[in-house]
Scaffold this motif. Structure first.
Motif, PDB file in Angstrom:
ATOM      1  N   GLY A 171      -4.136  -1.555  -7.732  1.00  0.00           N
ATOM      2  CA  GLY A 171      -4.429  -1.582  -6.302  1.00  0.00           C
ATOM      3  C   GLY A 171      -5.675  -2.384  -5.985  1.00  0.00           C
ATOM      4  N   ILE A 172      -6.693  -2.268  -6.839  1.00  0.00           N
ATOM      5  CA  ILE A 172      -7.929  -3.039  -6.629  1.00  0.00           C
ATOM      6  C   ILE A 172      -7.656  -4.530  -6.788  1.00  0.00           C
ATOM      7  CG2 ILE A 172     -10.218  -3.512  -7.583  1.00  0.00           C
ATOM      8  CD1 ILE A 172     -10.373  -0.531  -8.312  1.00  0.00           C
ATOM      9  N   ARG A 173      -6.879  -4.891  -7.826  1.00  0.00           N
ATOM     10  CA  ARG A 173      -6.574  -6.299  -8.074  1.00  0.00           C
ATOM     11  C   ARG A 173      -5.787  -6.920  -6.926  1.00  0.00           C
ATOM     12  NH1 ARG A 173      -3.492  -6.429 -13.525  1.00  0.00           N
ATOM     13  NH2 ARG A 173      -3.111  -8.577 -12.811  1.00  0.00           N
ATOM     14  N   MET A 184      -4.270   3.327 -14.114  1.00  0.00           N
ATOM     15  CA  MET A 184      -3.699   1.975 -14.147  1.00  0.00           C
ATOM     16  C   MET A 184      -3.269   1.520 -12.754  1.00  0.00           C
ATOM     17  SD  MET A 184      -1.552   1.613 -17.707  1.00  0.00           S
ATOM     18  CE  MET A 184      -0.625   3.141 -17.589  1.00  0.00           C
ATOM     19  N   VAL A 185      -2.659   2.433 -12.010  1.00  0.00           N
ATOM     20  CA  VAL A 185      -2.246   2.087 -10.647  1.00  0.00           C
ATOM     21  C   VAL A 185      -3.472   1.846  -9.764  1.00  0.00           C
ATOM     22  CG1 VAL A 185      -0.989   2.907  -8.615  1.00  0.00           C
ATOM     23  CG2 VAL A 185      -0.084   3.339 -10.892  1.00  0.00           C
ATOM     24  N   TYR A 226      -6.722   3.172   3.884  1.00  0.00           N
ATOM     25  CA  TYR A 226      -6.982   4.614   3.890  1.00  0.00           C
ATOM     26  C   TYR A 226      -5.878   5.415   3.215  1.00  0.00           C
ATOM     27  CZ  TYR A 226      -3.732   4.933   7.828  1.00  0.00           C
ATOM     28  OH  TYR A 226      -2.621   4.880   8.624  1.00  0.00           O
ATOM     29  N   THR A 227      -4.614   4.945   3.276  1.00  0.00           N
ATOM     30  CA  THR A 227      -3.534   5.694   2.626  1.00  0.00           C
ATOM     31  C   THR A 227      -3.695   5.688   1.112  1.00  0.00           C
ATOM     32  OG1 THR A 227      -2.139   3.714   2.669  1.00  0.00           O
ATOM     33  CG2 THR A 227      -1.872   5.270   4.469  1.00  0.00           C
ATOM     34  N   VAL A 228      -4.091   4.549   0.563  1.00  0.00           N
ATOM     35  CA  VAL A 228      -4.302   4.447  -0.885  1.00  0.00           C
ATOM     36  C   VAL A 228      -5.518   5.268  -1.304  1.00  0.00           C
ATOM     37  CG1 VAL A 228      -4.832   2.871  -2.786  1.00  0.00           C
ATOM     38  CG2 VAL A 228      -3.190   2.190  -1.030  1.00  0.00           C
ATOM     39  N   HIS A 253       0.824  -1.215   0.000  1.00  0.00           N
ATOM     40  CA  HIS A 253       0.000   0.000   0.000  1.00  0.00           C
ATOM     41  C   HIS A 253       0.861   1.269   0.000  1.00  0.00           C
ATOM     42  CE1 HIS A 253       0.818  -0.640   4.297  1.00  0.00           C
ATOM     43  NE2 HIS A 253       0.640   0.659   4.448  1.00  0.00           N
ATOM     44  N   VAL A 254       2.068   1.194   0.589  1.00  0.00           N
ATOM     45  CA  VAL A 254       2.952   2.365   0.570  1.00  0.00           C
ATOM     46  C   VAL A 254       3.444   2.639  -0.848  1.00  0.00           C
ATOM     47  CG1 VAL A 254       5.081   3.349   1.488  1.00  0.00           C
ATOM     48  CG2 VAL A 254       3.664   1.905   2.943  1.00  0.00           C
ATOM     49  N   THR A 255       3.803   1.568  -1.560  1.00  0.00           N
ATOM     50  CA  THR A 255       4.251   1.728  -2.949  1.00  0.00           C
ATOM     51  C   THR A 255       3.154   2.352  -3.800  1.00  0.00           C
ATOM     52  OG1 THR A 255       5.268  -0.450  -2.577  1.00  0.00           O
ATOM     53  CG2 THR A 255       5.533   0.527  -4.753  1.00  0.00           C
TER      54      THR A 255
END
Length: 709
Positions: A373-375, A368-369, A381-383, A347-349
């Protein structure tokens, strides 16, 4: 029955004890297979001389342990020693609740039984249970040892429970003879509970200090924002001929990062290499963070490239470093490099790459990111906050609002992201409406970032009443005196609303001022036509040894332009180039052309433009043509129009400048011709807009924000 008869031959059964065990429910739990039971019973048959405790050790699964436990209960073979072994066995299989139930069935558990139970609580990170269990132990036993003390102190440390920690400290003093583990645990507990004074006192009373003791105290200083004291203590540690480990040096590098002490950080890096300490993820991340925060991104990348093996943590740390240092393009390049295709981002990346996409306005990469992230199921909360920020900065405010509204738990960062998005990308009034909603939410309170965004929105809207109320709110909450950004935003708000006196009052009351603060106040004087005030304040700034930046020079040149101070403007321009070694940007050239054109020195302005090392843009042409209109020098205007349309034949903004010049001379036929030419070439100008503050009943208005501010 074979098992029972086997046990009957080896266990004395003078008197069958009463059944004390609490009821166990085995429904919906792991049931032993017939094969497992057969194997266990076969083991029992092959060992006719092993007593009950050793037989328990042959249980290889939870199911076989439960089966054997049941047989012991049925045949009445349980005793305290056997139950203690059962506690240990259930704990080893991860069933701490079963272990506790067995423990509670013991009428007189001894000290060893308490130790076993504490051990399994500790190994399963059940720190709250350790503290409660220790309280129970103190009521039933007088015995203590260093093992129990160290585990309970660790629990207090993790829970940040300084009250219980102090009670344990008292017990340690009463018992006496604490070992190094207990004393280090006390140092760590007090430091983590932010009582650094008590932590240092315990440390100083420790006679035999090892590397763990020193490391705990150094880490405590760094964690409590006493980074300088941590570095001083490291010097004392070296004087005592104690070598640091990876954790020690990681804490010291973090201290250098907090102090922005690049020289000391480089020394530590060299020291690490000299004594041959292996660079693990913790140490690498600390080094990367130190170089990034000290503004040395090149050395950070060198550390990254020299690693023997790169893992997810170091890869992510480098991406975060690029993003935070203003190199979003390099962050995206590192993220998309096929060399790291085997890494699954965390999640940090994802949050850092979304931030890089936002800085670049790269909506496609952001989308795309988002999909990635969903996949990967990375939707914490950070994302989510990074997504709101990314869509807002990419001017897709509807998507940002949708993500914000569908978030169940909105923290202050989520509110700040969407409010800032509206404040920067419009419509600005929506940020005030969201601020109104935020104030109604009992679970979150505005912070300094919130106020900066809302005050900036008031400045763009000219909402004087709301801005003044926010001034009072920030003073009441103590944010104005403690945060330079809130003060700067307020100063800028008053300056843009034409209240230079209030802006100066805020400026003088600020304890801390940065270059943006000085620039805002200098610009405020310039907007009010007080060029002398701008130059006087610039002189004060230099006397305060504040280094000006390019923005400040733009502000001063603009102030000179609006007040007709041509000589002072030239001096400032030459000083910027000669004394401060700045390369003039387009904004500086525009200010100089505007300065000369407003003063009627159009030939000088034209010569200045022709000698520029960069190609003029629409703002520079506009400044010159505005001067031509003011002084009716349409001959020079015609020359500039011809050159301008040769360079930019397909941009509507340049045709608008031509039309405005003809209109200022009353040549309406030429105005219509220019407009027709724009239509033929399919060019159109974006419409302008004006703002009117209306207080309409039963609708959102500024007054509703004021009532809550």
């Amino acid at each position: 029955m074979k098992l029972i008869s086997l046990l009957q031959r080896h266990v004395s059964r003078t008197k069958k004890p009463k059944l004390q065990l609490r009821f166990f429910s085995y429904t919906n739990q792991q049931t032993p297979t017939q094969h497992e039971l057969d194997q266990t019973f076969a083991s029992f048959h092959s060992l006719p001389s092993i007593p009950c405790l050793n037989l328990l050790g042959l249980c290889k699964s939870t199911g076989s342990l439960k089966a054997f436990h049941a047989l012991l209960i049925v045949d009445g073979l349980t005793n305290d020693k056997c139950n203690t072994k059962l506690v240990s066995m259930y704990g080893s299989f991860g069933h701490v609740k079963y272990a506790r139930s067995v423990f509670d069935s013991m009428p007189n558990p001894d000290f060893y039984s308490f130790q076993v139970m504490i051990r399994w609580y500790f190994l399963n990170d059940l720190y709250k249970d350790i503290v409660e269990f220790y309280k129970c132990m103190r009521k039933r036993l007088k015995e203590h040892d260093n093992f129990v003390f160290s585990k309970v102190l660790k629990a207090c440390c993790e829970l940040r429970d300084i009250d219980e920690g102090r009670k344990v400290h008292c017990e340690i003093v009463k018992v006496g003879g604490p070992d190094s583990f207990v004393l280090t645990g006390l140092v760590d507990m007090y430091a983590k509970c932010r009582d650094i004074g008590s932590s240092r006192q315990v440390f100083d009373e420790t006679l035999d200090k090892n590397v763990v003791s020193w490391t705990s105290m150094i880490a405590g200083y760094v964690q409590n924002d006493c980074a300088q004291e941590g570095l001083v203590l490291f010097n004392r540690m070296r004087e005592g001929f104690v070598e640091g480990n990876q954790i020690t040096l990681g804490s010291l590098v973090t201290a250098c990062a907090k102090l922005r002490a690049l020289h000391q950080g480089k020394w530590l890096h060299g020291y690490i290499l000299k004594i041959g300490i292996e660079l693990n993820s913790h140490l690498v991340t600390a080094l990367l963070d130190m170089y990034v925060k000290c503004g040395n991104i090149r050395d950070a990348r060198s550390v990254f490239d020299e690693l023997c093996s790169i893992d997810l943590v170091s890869w992510t740390a480098m991406i975060v470093g690029y993003t935070q240092s203003g190199y979003p393009d390099k962050a995206l390049k590192l993220f998309t490099d096929r060399k790291w295709a085997d890494f699954f981002p965390n999640h940090v990346t994802i949050a850092s790459v979304l931030s890089a996409s936002a800085q670049l306005g790269n909506l496609n990469m952001g989308r795309m990111v988002h999909s990635l992230g969903i996949r990967l199921g990375l939707e914490d909360y950070t994302v989510i906050n990074a997504l709101v920020d990314m869509y807002a900065k990419c001017h897709v405010i509807a998507d940002a609002r949708y993500i914000f509204e569908t978030t169940s738990e909105k923290d202050v960062i989520a509110w700040n992201s969407i409010i800032s998005g509206y404040s920067q990308n419009g419509p600005a009034y929506a940020s005030l409406e969201l601020f109104h909603q935020m104030r109604l939410d009992d679970n979150v309170s505005p912070d300094a970032v919130t106020l900066v965004s809302v005050i900036s929105a008031c400045a763009s809207l000219g909402a004087v009443q709301v801005g003044s109320s926010l001034h009072a709110y920030s003073t009441k909450q103590g944010l104005l005196s403690s945060n330079v950004y809130v003060g700067t935003a307020l100063l800028n708000f008053y300056a843009k609303c034409g209240d230079a006196q209030s802006a100066r009052m805020v400026f003088d009351a600020m304890r801390e001022k940065n270059t943006v603060t000085w620039s805002a106040m200098i610009g405020g004087y310039g907007m009010q036509g007080d060029g002398g005030g701008s130059l006087a304040l610039f002189s004060d700034m230099l006397n305060e040894e504040v280094q000006p930046n390019e923005v400040i020079f733009t502000t001063i040149l603009s102030a000179c332009s609006h007040t007709g101070m041509v000589g002072e403007g030239w001096k400032c321009f030459y000083s910027m180039c000669r004394d401060f070694k700045f390369v003039p940007s387009m904004k500086h050239y525009v200010c100089m052309v505007d300065l000369l054109a407003r003063a009627g020195r159009l030939e000088e302005a034209l010569e200045f433009m022709e000698n520029m090392p960069i190609e003029p843009d629409v703002s520079l042409f506009g400044a010159f043509l505005h001067g031509c209109g003011l002084y009716s020098r349409f001959d020079l205007g015609e020359v500039m129009i011809k050159k301008m349309l040769e360079l930019h034949p397909d941009k509507a903004c340049y045709y608008v400048l031509v039309s405005n010049l003809y209109a200022s001379d009353g040549r309406w036929i030429r105005v219509n011709q220019v407009r027709e030419l724009m239509k033929q070439r399919g060019l159109s100008k974006s419409p302008g807009c004006s703002l009117v503050d209306l207080d309409i009943a039963n609708d959102f208005s500024f007054s509703r924000v004021v009532s809550l501010a």
